[in-house]
Write a protein that holds these residues in place. Structure first.
Motif, PDB file in Angstrom:
ATOM      1  N   GLN A 106      -5.881   2.375   5.688  1.00 34.54           N
ATOM      2  CA  GLN A 106      -5.946   1.572   6.895  1.00 34.54           C
ATOM      3  C   GLN A 106      -6.123   0.109   6.508  1.00 34.54           C
ATOM      4  N   PRO A 146      -2.235   7.551   3.015  1.00 38.50           N
ATOM      5  CA  PRO A 146      -2.182   6.232   3.654  1.00 38.50           C
ATOM      6  C   PRO A 146      -3.546   5.565   3.678  1.00 38.50           C
ATOM      7  N   TYR A 149      -1.646   1.618   9.472  1.00 37.73           N
ATOM      8  CA  TYR A 149      -1.635   2.510   8.321  1.00 37.73           C
ATOM      9  C   TYR A 149      -0.576   1.971   7.369  1.00 37.73           C
TER      10      TYR A 149
END
Length: 72
Positions: free
Chosen positions: A34, A32, A22
């Protein structure tokens, strides 16, 4: 005091040979995203999990959506 502009959390599962991370800007209200470990290394200039294979680093594992408590 220096304050980081971004923060991250990297995860590696040796049983599944998968890794991911993240990454979030260090600001209020930012979600956030990925990223793969390879992307994280490119962004940060750090060597994350240096002994895992490049194939594991370039493919981002499926991570659960972070909860609001993760950001606190």
């Amino acid at each position: 005091v220096m304050v980081p502009t971004r923060i991250f959390k990297a995860i590696y599962d040796p049983a599944r040979q998968e890794a991911g991370a993240y990454l979030v800007d260090n600001a209020a209200g930012v979600e956030p995203k990925q990223v793969s470990i390879a992307e994280l290394e490119e962004i940060t200039g750090l060597s994350i999990f240096p002994t895992i294979p490049i194939e594991v680093k370039t493919h981002s594992m499926r991570l659960p959506a972070p909860t609001k408590s993760w950001l606190c």
